[in-house]
Design an enzyme around this catalytic site. Sequence first.
Site, PDB file in Angstrom:
ATOM      1  N   GLY A  12       0.846  -1.195   0.000  1.00  0.00           N
ATOM      2  CA  GLY A  12       0.000   0.000   0.000  1.00  0.00           C
ATOM      3  C   GLY A  12       0.879   1.242   0.000  1.00  0.00           C
ATOM      4  O   GLY A  12       2.091   1.167  -0.260  1.00  0.00           O
ATOM      5  N   TRP A  43      -8.436   1.591  -2.258  1.00  0.00           N
ATOM      6  CA  TRP A  43      -9.868   1.740  -1.982  1.00  0.00           C
ATOM      7  C   TRP A  43     -10.195   3.088  -1.338  1.00  0.00           C
ATOM      8  O   TRP A  43     -11.359   3.398  -1.110  1.00  0.00           O
ATOM      9  CB  TRP A  43     -10.353   0.628  -1.049  1.00  0.00           C
ATOM     10  N   GLU A 112     -14.081  17.111   4.809  1.00  0.00           N
ATOM     11  CA  GLU A 112     -14.647  15.899   5.422  1.00  0.00           C
ATOM     12  C   GLU A 112     -14.930  16.165   6.893  1.00  0.00           C
ATOM     13  O   GLU A 112     -14.505  17.186   7.446  1.00  0.00           O
ATOM     14  CB  GLU A 112     -13.677  14.723   5.256  1.00  0.00           C
ATOM     15  N   HIS A 233     -16.576   3.227   9.928  1.00  0.00           N
ATOM     16  CA  HIS A 233     -16.976   4.309   9.018  1.00  0.00           C
ATOM     17  C   HIS A 233     -18.493   4.361   9.031  1.00  0.00           C
ATOM     18  O   HIS A 233     -19.157   3.324   8.930  1.00  0.00           O
ATOM     19  CB  HIS A 233     -16.461   4.034   7.609  1.00  0.00           C
ATOM     20  N   ARG A 279     -16.262  11.136  13.195  1.00  0.00           N
ATOM     21  CA  ARG A 279     -16.778   9.857  12.720  1.00  0.00           C
ATOM     22  C   ARG A 279     -17.338   8.955  13.820  1.00  0.00           C
ATOM     23  O   ARG A 279     -18.323   8.254  13.619  1.00  0.00           O
ATOM     24  CB  ARG A 279     -15.615   9.138  12.061  1.00  0.00           C
ATOM     25  N   HIS A 340     -13.632   0.039   9.629  1.00  0.00           N
ATOM     26  CA  HIS A 340     -12.941   0.809   8.587  1.00  0.00           C
ATOM     27  C   HIS A 340     -11.447   0.968   8.841  1.00  0.00           C
ATOM     28  O   HIS A 340     -10.656   0.846   7.921  1.00  0.00           O
ATOM     29  CB  HIS A 340     -13.605   2.185   8.525  1.00  0.00           C
ATOM     30  N   ARG A 375      -9.394   8.488  14.521  1.00  0.00           N
ATOM     31  CA  ARG A 375      -8.646   9.105  13.427  1.00  0.00           C
ATOM     32  C   ARG A 375      -9.478  10.171  12.705  1.00  0.00           C
ATOM     33  O   ARG A 375     -10.638   9.951  12.349  1.00  0.00           O
ATOM     34  CB  ARG A 375      -8.252   8.027  12.424  1.00  0.00           C
ATOM     35  N   LEU A 381      -3.547   8.235   4.881  1.00  0.00           N
ATOM     36  CA  LEU A 381      -2.606   8.160   3.756  1.00  0.00           C
ATOM     37  C   LEU A 381      -1.425   9.071   4.088  1.00  0.00           C
ATOM     38  O   LEU A 381      -0.265   8.752   3.810  1.00  0.00           O
ATOM     39  CB  LEU A 381      -3.285   8.592   2.455  1.00  0.00           C
TER      40      LEU A 381
END
Length: 537
Positions: A12, A43, A112, A233, A279, A340, A375, A381
């Site tokens: 990844g 993804w 977000e 998620h 979240r 997630h 998170r 990423l």
Amino acid sequence: METTDYLVLGSGIAGLSFALRAASHGQVMVVTKRTGNDAATGWAQGGVAAVLSEGDSFEQHASDTHDAGAGLCHERAVDLCVRGAPAAIQWLNEVGTRFSRTPEGSLDLGREGGHSMRRVVHAGDLTGQEIQRALLLAVREHPNITLREWHMGVDLITHSQFGGPDRCVGAYIFDEVQGRIEAVTARATVLATGGAGKVYLYTTNPDVATGDGVAMAYRAGAWLGNMEFFQFHPTCLFHPSAKSFLISEALRGEGARLCLPNGQPFMAEHHPLGDLAPRDVVARAIDYEMKRTGSEHVSLDITSKPPAFVRERFPGIYEKCKSLGIDITQEPIPVVPAAHYMCGGVTADLDGRSSLPGLWVLGETAFTGLHGANRLASNSLLEGLIFAQRAADALGSQIAALRQQPIPSVPAWEIGSAVASDEAVVVSHNWDELRRTMWNYVGIVRSNSRLERASRRVALLEEEIRDYYWKHLVTRDLLELRNIAAVAQLVISCASARRESRGLHFTIDYPETLEQYARDVAVKRGVSPHLRGAWSQ
Ligand code: SIN
């Protein structure tokens, strides 16, 4: 036995970007258990958070990260990531990643949940796919990097297994095509095997997310931390033919609203930030509303936006839903929460070094302290990129000295009296039981009795799996099952040690957040999970 400078497990963003950077000073072997493309990175829909606009600041990005992390983010990890983000984006550009841009040519920034500003660099809603494409192409073309597909780590090799010091010197690697296990030794072994969403019945993760790195590091005796914080998620597509399809939080960033099946929006009743609440809050609110109304899902409605905008900004989601008969420009999307992201993992210092000498750990496999108890979207990423660079730099400065250290001669893998399995059903049954147990008892809302029940069941399964493992020749399924069982037990035992509710860990027996628990949970093989102070940073 093969030897390389750097043995990287996982393909990844963390593993590939480490490989590209480390290849300037050494030979790198990347092993990945399916194809190079099979990683959760591909993804990722949202993007990479970075302060790039006027009016935004590193302090604000840091503050949003800390707010989401509910008091457990490590200050220095946060600081390094937010300050390093613009250069990391620049590096991705140089490697060939094509991000979405405004008509004027600057990077288009999305928003977000939990972010007080627009700061998510993206490639439509196919960001991870684009990053993975660019990195993999560069890796395949690099003369100092060998990519071994269909190869999976079985166990780490430590020198102490042969009477030497406690140091990781490589790994036993299962070659699925040849059906054999070989030892690969290395000056540095890097675990970047991603997360463990497959521990749960419903997940947004790909099938490869079975916590392999975490389980291997645990068996080898490295410290791990905060495994209780598993992020759900809020919005995974609810459809019988859609396995694990994420509906990006970026939709809510662009104005989509969560509604009950009767069309009634509900997030304003749960948090002042409404649909853009962190979240953990959104996932719990959905769980609550589904239980209250008896509905199997809630809905996400973006029909208030112009159809052309929706199609252009979210091409992947639009096409996927359309293929299932849902036109998201005209009707709400049925969604449910799903596992997630693993916020805990193998403890890593600010250069990605684990507590076991010779072993480095990056990306979702690592616990760097960036995410705390929850998170912030699009910070993962980023974490992979920043710590991959730091690890490669740190190792680059030591590689000459590392090459002076003797590499032990490692015995070949011993199959003993193991025979080929004639009962694959045992493996598939235990997979199913384990994932159901975790979903039902160790999910969004926990309790003492649920955790105890789960622990008993998983312990039984672990015993059965261990027995089966030693008697049969390994297969990828069996290795993965053994790993998810180990990760499941770690999540349960860390959750049992945290007698409060914080971030992603919510238990009805201790609903309050308690000051004395504002610490990380630490665990290693032979040492029960316990609270400890902040890691040395
Ligand atoms: C999303 O697009 O909602 C996922 C982004 C993330 O998990 O960081």
